[in-house]
Design a protein around this motif. Sequence first.
Motif, PDB file in Angstrom:
ATOM      1  N   LEU A  62       0.571  -4.009  -9.083  1.00  0.00           N
ATOM      2  CA  LEU A  62       1.950  -4.500  -8.927  1.00  0.00           C
ATOM      3  C   LEU A  62       2.483  -4.359  -7.503  1.00  0.00           C
ATOM      4  O   LEU A  62       3.283  -5.170  -7.059  1.00  0.00           O
ATOM      5  N   PHE A  63       2.050  -3.329  -6.791  1.00  0.00           N
ATOM      6  CA  PHE A  63       2.639  -3.033  -5.488  1.00  0.00           C
ATOM      7  C   PHE A  63       1.713  -3.321  -4.304  1.00  0.00           C
ATOM      8  O   PHE A  63       2.013  -2.918  -3.189  1.00  0.00           O
ATOM      9  N   VAL A  64       0.619  -4.030  -4.534  1.00  0.00           N
ATOM     10  CA  VAL A  64      -0.348  -4.243  -3.464  1.00  0.00           C
ATOM     11  C   VAL A  64       0.249  -5.034  -2.297  1.00  0.00           C
ATOM     12  O   VAL A  64      -0.087  -4.781  -1.142  1.00  0.00           O
ATOM     13  N   ARG A  65       1.154  -5.943  -2.544  1.00  0.00           N
ATOM     14  CA  ARG A  65       1.749  -6.742  -1.466  1.00  0.00           C
ATOM     15  C   ARG A  65       3.012  -6.101  -0.893  1.00  0.00           C
ATOM     16  O   ARG A  65       3.197  -6.079   0.313  1.00  0.00           O
ATOM     17  N   SER A  66       3.865  -5.579  -1.763  1.00  0.00           N
ATOM     18  CA  SER A  66       5.149  -5.050  -1.280  1.00  0.00           C
ATOM     19  C   SER A  66       5.029  -3.643  -0.700  1.00  0.00           C
ATOM     20  O   SER A  66       5.752  -3.307   0.235  1.00  0.00           O
ATOM     21  N   ARG A  67       4.162  -2.826  -1.259  1.00  0.00           N
ATOM     22  CA  ARG A  67       3.992  -1.446  -0.783  1.00  0.00           C
ATOM     23  C   ARG A  67       2.510  -1.091  -0.794  1.00  0.00           C
ATOM     24  O   ARG A  67       2.044  -0.354  -1.667  1.00  0.00           O
ATOM     25  N   PRO A  68       1.755  -1.612   0.169  1.00  0.00           N
ATOM     26  CA  PRO A  68       0.301  -1.419   0.143  1.00  0.00           C
ATOM     27  C   PRO A  68      -0.138   0.045   0.219  1.00  0.00           C
ATOM     28  O   PRO A  68      -1.164   0.406  -0.356  1.00  0.00           O
ATOM     29  N   ALA A  69       0.622   0.896   0.894  1.00  0.00           N
ATOM     30  CA  ALA A  69       0.240   2.312   0.958  1.00  0.00           C
ATOM     31  C   ALA A  69       0.353   2.956  -0.426  1.00  0.00           C
ATOM     32  O   ALA A  69      -0.506   3.767  -0.813  1.00  0.00           O
ATOM     33  N   LEU A  70       1.396   2.615  -1.172  1.00  0.00           N
ATOM     34  CA  LEU A  70       1.553   3.117  -2.545  1.00  0.00           C
ATOM     35  C   LEU A  70       0.411   2.608  -3.418  1.00  0.00           C
ATOM     36  O   LEU A  70      -0.179   3.369  -4.197  1.00  0.00           O
ATOM     37  N   ALA A  71       0.085   1.329  -3.269  1.00  0.00           N
ATOM     38  CA  ALA A  71      -1.002   0.746  -4.043  1.00  0.00           C
ATOM     39  C   ALA A  71      -2.330   1.435  -3.723  1.00  0.00           C
ATOM     40  O   ALA A  71      -3.125   1.728  -4.616  1.00  0.00           O
ATOM     41  N   ALA A  72      -2.560   1.692  -2.435  1.00  0.00           N
ATOM     42  CA  ALA A  72      -3.797   2.373  -2.036  1.00  0.00           C
ATOM     43  C   ALA A  72      -3.844   3.788  -2.602  1.00  0.00           C
ATOM     44  O   ALA A  72      -4.896   4.243  -3.077  1.00  0.00           O
ATOM     45  N   GLY A  73      -2.725   4.485  -2.584  1.00  0.00           N
ATOM     46  CA  GLY A  73      -2.673   5.827  -3.162  1.00  0.00           C
ATOM     47  C   GLY A  73      -2.958   5.808  -4.655  1.00  0.00           C
ATOM     48  O   GLY A  73      -3.698   6.650  -5.171  1.00  0.00           O
ATOM     49  N   LEU A  75      -4.665   3.509  -6.245  1.00  0.00           N
ATOM     50  CA  LEU A  75      -6.068   3.167  -6.439  1.00  0.00           C
ATOM     51  C   LEU A  75      -6.979   4.354  -6.114  1.00  0.00           C
ATOM     52  O   LEU A  75      -8.024   4.536  -6.742  1.00  0.00           O
ATOM     53  N   ALA A  76      -6.564   5.182  -5.178  1.00  0.00           N
ATOM     54  CA  ALA A  76      -7.322   6.403  -4.877  1.00  0.00           C
ATOM     55  C   ALA A  76      -7.281   7.358  -6.079  1.00  0.00           C
ATOM     56  O   ALA A  76      -8.290   8.006  -6.401  1.00  0.00           O
ATOM     57  N   VAL A  77      -6.131   7.447  -6.727  1.00  0.00           N
ATOM     58  CA  VAL A  77      -6.014   8.270  -7.941  1.00  0.00           C
ATOM     59  C   VAL A  77      -6.956   7.730  -9.016  1.00  0.00           C
ATOM     60  O   VAL A  77      -7.641   8.496  -9.700  1.00  0.00           O
ATOM     61  N   VAL A  78      -6.997   6.407  -9.160  1.00  0.00           N
ATOM     62  CA  VAL A  78      -7.901   5.781 -10.130  1.00  0.00           C
ATOM     63  C   VAL A  78      -9.345   6.176  -9.835  1.00  0.00           C
ATOM     64  O   VAL A  78     -10.078   6.619 -10.721  1.00  0.00           O
TER      65      VAL A  78
END
Length: 173
Positions: A62-73, A75-78
Amino acid sequence: MQDIIGRIGMRKAALGVLALAGATILAALAYEHIGGYVPCELCYRQRWAYYIGIPAALVAALFVRSRPALAAGALAVVGMAFLLNTGLGIHHAGVEWGWWPGPAGCSGGVQVSTDTGALIESLRNGQTVRCDEPAFRFLGLSFAGWNAVISLGLAVLAGLGLQRFARRHLAAV
């Protein structure tokens, strides 16, 4: 091969994890509630990666475009959840194969109480499902073994999504 890896961005990785992890946990729940397979203590522990990883993958998607750092974090948790779950699945499969002992509470190491009240109460609460006896095997692997394989695949998928993110966003640093 490098071209395929380069095309797996965070969104594709997160959506892939959502689909595969969702199908896996739904299959496990179907085996339990429809098929009648009762999970053991270690089986329940292995589900935590799915309960953490699926919502985290949804956040990443959901946040890959608007907040890529949150999305990366997320995905790191995943990736970390499923990497740890790979180890837990291997541990559980090893318990089933008798390579090492499992938890005393579900691998036959339980002491039977001589207190009549405690014995009756334990009988009322149902029987203990043993962690060292696989309920099912397919192509030589138990549910725990297949969970280890699937969890490793999910961790790799999350890692591939993070790799592309790292190339784009951390190369400028």
